[in-house]
Design a protein around this motif. Structure first.
Motif, PDB file in Angstrom:
ATOM      1  N   GLY A  20       0.808  -1.213   0.000  1.00 26.61           N
ATOM      2  CA  GLY A  20       0.000   0.000   0.000  1.00 26.61           C
ATOM      3  C   GLY A  20       0.843   1.266   0.000  1.00 26.61           C
ATOM      4  O   GLY A  20       0.544   2.231  -0.712  1.00 26.61           O
ATOM      5  N   ALA A  21       1.913   1.270   0.796  1.00 31.90           N
ATOM      6  CA  ALA A  21       2.793   2.442   0.847  1.00 31.90           C
ATOM      7  C   ALA A  21       3.522   2.643  -0.480  1.00 31.90           C
ATOM      8  O   ALA A  21       3.708   3.781  -0.936  1.00 31.90           O
ATOM      9  CB  ALA A  21       3.790   2.295   1.986  1.00 31.90           C
ATOM     10  N   CYS A  22       3.921   1.547  -1.115  1.00 33.13           N
ATOM     11  CA  CYS A  22       4.564   1.655  -2.430  1.00 33.13           C
ATOM     12  C   CYS A  22       3.579   2.191  -3.469  1.00 33.13           C
ATOM     13  O   CYS A  22       3.936   3.023  -4.315  1.00 33.13           O
ATOM     14  CB  CYS A  22       5.088   0.295  -2.883  1.00 33.13           C
ATOM     15  N   ALA A  25       3.244   5.842  -3.020  1.00 36.08           N
ATOM     16  CA  ALA A  25       4.431   6.528  -3.539  1.00 36.08           C
ATOM     17  C   ALA A  25       4.381   6.616  -5.059  1.00 36.08           C
ATOM     18  O   ALA A  25       4.791   7.625  -5.655  1.00 36.08           O
ATOM     19  CB  ALA A  25       5.695   5.806  -3.088  1.00 36.08           C
ATOM     20  N   ALA A  26       3.889   5.564  -5.704  1.00 37.15           N
ATOM     21  CA  ALA A  26       3.757   5.584  -7.166  1.00 37.15           C
ATOM     22  C   ALA A  26       2.790   6.667  -7.604  1.00 37.15           C
ATOM     23  O   ALA A  26       3.023   7.369  -8.606  1.00 37.15           O
ATOM     24  CB  ALA A  26       3.299   4.220  -7.665  1.00 37.15           C
ATOM     25  N   ALA A  27       1.694   6.824  -6.867  1.00 41.50           N
ATOM     26  CA  ALA A  27       0.727   7.867  -7.209  1.00 41.50           C
ATOM     27  C   ALA A  27       1.342   9.252  -7.073  1.00 41.50           C
ATOM     28  O   ALA A  27       1.111  10.139  -7.913  1.00 41.50           O
ATOM     29  CB  ALA A  27      -0.506   7.732  -6.324  1.00 41.50           C
ATOM     30  N   ASP A  32      -0.874  11.765 -11.124  1.00 42.81           N
ATOM     31  CA  ASP A  32      -2.144  11.679 -11.835  1.00 42.81           C
ATOM     32  C   ASP A  32      -3.034  10.668 -11.126  1.00 42.81           C
ATOM     33  O   ASP A  32      -2.751  10.250 -10.006  1.00 42.81           O
ATOM     34  CB  ASP A  32      -1.929  11.301 -13.310  1.00 42.81           C
ATOM     35  N   ARG A  33      -4.117  10.277 -11.772  1.00 46.17           N
ATOM     36  CA  ARG A  33      -5.069   9.361 -11.151  1.00 46.17           C
ATOM     37  C   ARG A  33      -4.966   7.954 -11.722  1.00 46.17           C
ATOM     38  O   ARG A  33      -5.923   7.175 -11.641  1.00 46.17           O
ATOM     39  CB  ARG A  33      -6.493   9.892 -11.315  1.00 46.17           C
ATOM     40  N   THR A  34      -3.803   7.616 -12.267  1.00 46.71           N
ATOM     41  CA  THR A  34      -3.629   6.278 -12.831  1.00 46.71           C
ATOM     42  C   THR A  34      -3.751   5.206 -11.762  1.00 46.71           C
ATOM     43  O   THR A  34      -4.432   4.193 -11.949  1.00 46.71           O
ATOM     44  CB  THR A  34      -2.261   6.164 -13.512  1.00 46.71           C
ATOM     45  N   GLY A  35      -3.073   5.403 -10.645  1.00 48.71           N
ATOM     46  CA  GLY A  35      -3.002   4.370  -9.621  1.00 48.71           C
ATOM     47  C   GLY A  35      -4.074   4.486  -8.562  1.00 48.71           C
ATOM     48  O   GLY A  35      -4.815   5.469  -8.491  1.00 48.71           O
ATOM     49  N   PHE A  36      -4.136   3.458  -7.711  1.00 51.06           N
ATOM     50  CA  PHE A  36      -5.048   3.480  -6.568  1.00 51.06           C
ATOM     51  C   PHE A  36      -4.524   2.539  -5.494  1.00 51.06           C
ATOM     52  O   PHE A  36      -3.747   1.614  -5.769  1.00 51.06           O
ATOM     53  CB  PHE A  36      -6.472   3.086  -6.965  1.00 51.06           C
ATOM     54  N   SER A  46      -3.718  -2.746  -4.727  1.00 50.41           N
ATOM     55  CA  SER A  46      -2.834  -1.684  -5.204  1.00 50.41           C
ATOM     56  C   SER A  46      -2.645  -1.787  -6.710  1.00 50.41           C
ATOM     57  O   SER A  46      -2.455  -2.878  -7.258  1.00 50.41           O
ATOM     58  CB  SER A  46      -1.467  -1.797  -4.510  1.00 50.41           C
ATOM     59  N   TYR A  47      -2.697  -0.640  -7.368  1.00 51.89           N
ATOM     60  CA  TYR A  47      -2.352  -0.535  -8.785  1.00 51.89           C
ATOM     61  C   TYR A  47      -1.484   0.697  -8.941  1.00 51.89           C
ATOM     62  O   TYR A  47      -1.885   1.808  -8.564  1.00 51.89           O
ATOM     63  CB  TYR A  47      -3.608  -0.420  -9.657  1.00 51.89           C
ATOM     64  N   ALA A  48      -0.279   0.512  -9.477  1.00 46.94           N
ATOM     65  CA  ALA A  48       0.666   1.619  -9.616  1.00 46.94           C
ATOM     66  C   ALA A  48       0.667   2.200 -11.028  1.00 46.94           C
ATOM     67  O   ALA A  48       0.553   3.411 -11.221  1.00 46.94           O
ATOM     68  CB  ALA A  48       2.074   1.158  -9.244  1.00 46.94           C
TER      69      ALA A  48
END
Length: 274
Positions: A20-22, A25-27, A32-36, A46-48
Motif C-alpha cells: 500500500g505504501a509503495c 508513492a507511485a501515485a 495523476d489518477r492512474t493508480g489506486f 494496489s495498482y501503480a
C-alpha cells in the motif's frame, strides 16, 4: 521455525502495508489518477501503473472475508485500468476465502514461498574474499538501482520461474517507489558494484524486500553476504523474525535455507482477467 496463524497474519499485514505504501508513492511520483490503493478486509488492493509488480491484492484472509461489494469495487478499479486482479493468498488464510474467489472466477496462476527464521541471537558474519556490503545512501542510489534491476532482468533459472516478466523502466519505477520505505545495501566485489538488496522493518518483522547479483559476479558469495548483513541489522533493530519471499525451488530459496530459513507458508497467486 513454526508458523501459526497469528504469525502469518503479522507477516501478511506487514506485506499489505508495504504494498500500500509503495502504491501511494507511485501515485505521488506520477501525479495523476492512474493508480489506486484500496483497503479491503485487512488487506490492500494496489495498482501503480501498467505492468507494475506492485499491481496486486495483498494481505487478505486474516481479518474476515471481503464482502461482495468490496470485491466488486476492487474488480471495477482494475478493469478500469484493463488489468487483471491478482490476489496473493496465504495457505494459512481463512480457507473460505479461496472458495469465495473461485466462485467469482479467479484461477490459480502460480505459487510463491514465504520463508522465515527467528532472530535474537548472534548472526554469523559472512565475508567471502573480495566482497564487501555497505548501507547504500542517496548519493549512490543510481548505482544501487542499476545493479538490482540488472539482476532482476537476468534471473537464475533454477526452480520455478516467476509467472511474470517486467520491463526495465517499470522495474526501475517500482524500486524508486519503494526507496523511501526500505534500507538499501550495496555489495561490491573488489570495489566494483556487484549486487544489492533491501530490507523493511515493521512490527518486529524484518522483510527482506529483494536482493540480486549482477550476472558477471554470481557464485562468489554475494547473496550470502547481503543476507548476513541484513540479518545482523534486523537483530540490532529488535526484530524477532526475518522473512523472505522466493520462487519454489529457486537458488534464492536454497541460499536462504542454508542461512537458517525454513518454509513458513505458501502463497497462491490467483488472477481474474479483466
Amino acid at each position: 521455525m513454526f508458523c501459526d496463524i497469528e504469525l502469518a497474519g503479522r507477516i501478511e499485514r506487514a506485506e499489505a502495508q508495504f504494498i500500500g505504501a509503495c502504491g501511494a508513492a507511485a501515485a505521488r511520483r506520477r501525479g495523476d489518477r492512474t493508480g489506486f490503493v484500496i483497503p479491503i478486509a485487512g488487506g490492500v488492493a494496489s495498482y501503480a501503473e501498467p505492468d507494475s509488480p506492485l499491481n496486486k491484492v495483498a494481505g487478505l484472509g486474516f481479518a474476515g472475508r471481503p464482502d461482495p461489494a468490496g470485491l466488486d469495487a476492487v474488480e471495477r478499479a482494475f478493469a478500469g485500468r484493463d488489468a487483471p486482479v491478482q490476489p496473493e493468498i496465504s495457505s494459512l488464510a481463512d480457507p473460505g476465502l479461496l472458495e469465495t474467489l473461485a466462485r467469482r472466477g479467479y484461477r490459480l496462476v502460480s505459487f510463491e514461498n514465504v520463508l522465515g527464521r527467528p532472530l535474537g541471537g548472534v548472526v554469523e558474519p559472512v565475508a567471502p574474499p573480495g566482497v564487501t556490503v555497505d548501507h547504500s545512501g542517496d548519493d549512490e542510489f543510481e548505482t544501487w538501482l542499476g545493479v538490482v534491476v540488472e539482476a532482476s532482468l537476468n534471473p537464475d533459472t533454477q526452480g520455478v520461474p516467476w509467472h511474470e516478466e517486467f520491463p526495465r523502466a517499470i522495474l526501475e519505477n517500482a524500486e524508486r517507489d519503494a526507496a523511501g520505505l526500505v534500507r538499501r545495501y550495496l555489495a561490491r566485489f573488489d570495489g566494483a558494484p556487484a549486487g544489492g538488496g533491501s530490507m523493511r522493518v515493521a512490527d518486529g518483522i524484518a522483510q527482506l524486500t529483494g536482493a540480486g547479483t549482477a550476472p558477471a559476479f554470481r557464485r562468489r558469495g554475494i547473496q550470502s553476504a547481503l543476507l548476513a548483513t541484513r540479518l545482523a541489522d534486523a537483530t540490532a533493530a529488535g526484530c524477532d523474525v526475518a522473512v523472505i519471499t522466493v520462487q519454489p525451488g529457486s537458488r534464492s530459496q536454497q541460499n536462504a535455507q542454508r542461512r537458517g530459513f525454513g518454509l513458513l507458508y505458501t502463497r497462491a497467486v490467483l488472477a481474474l482477467l479483466s
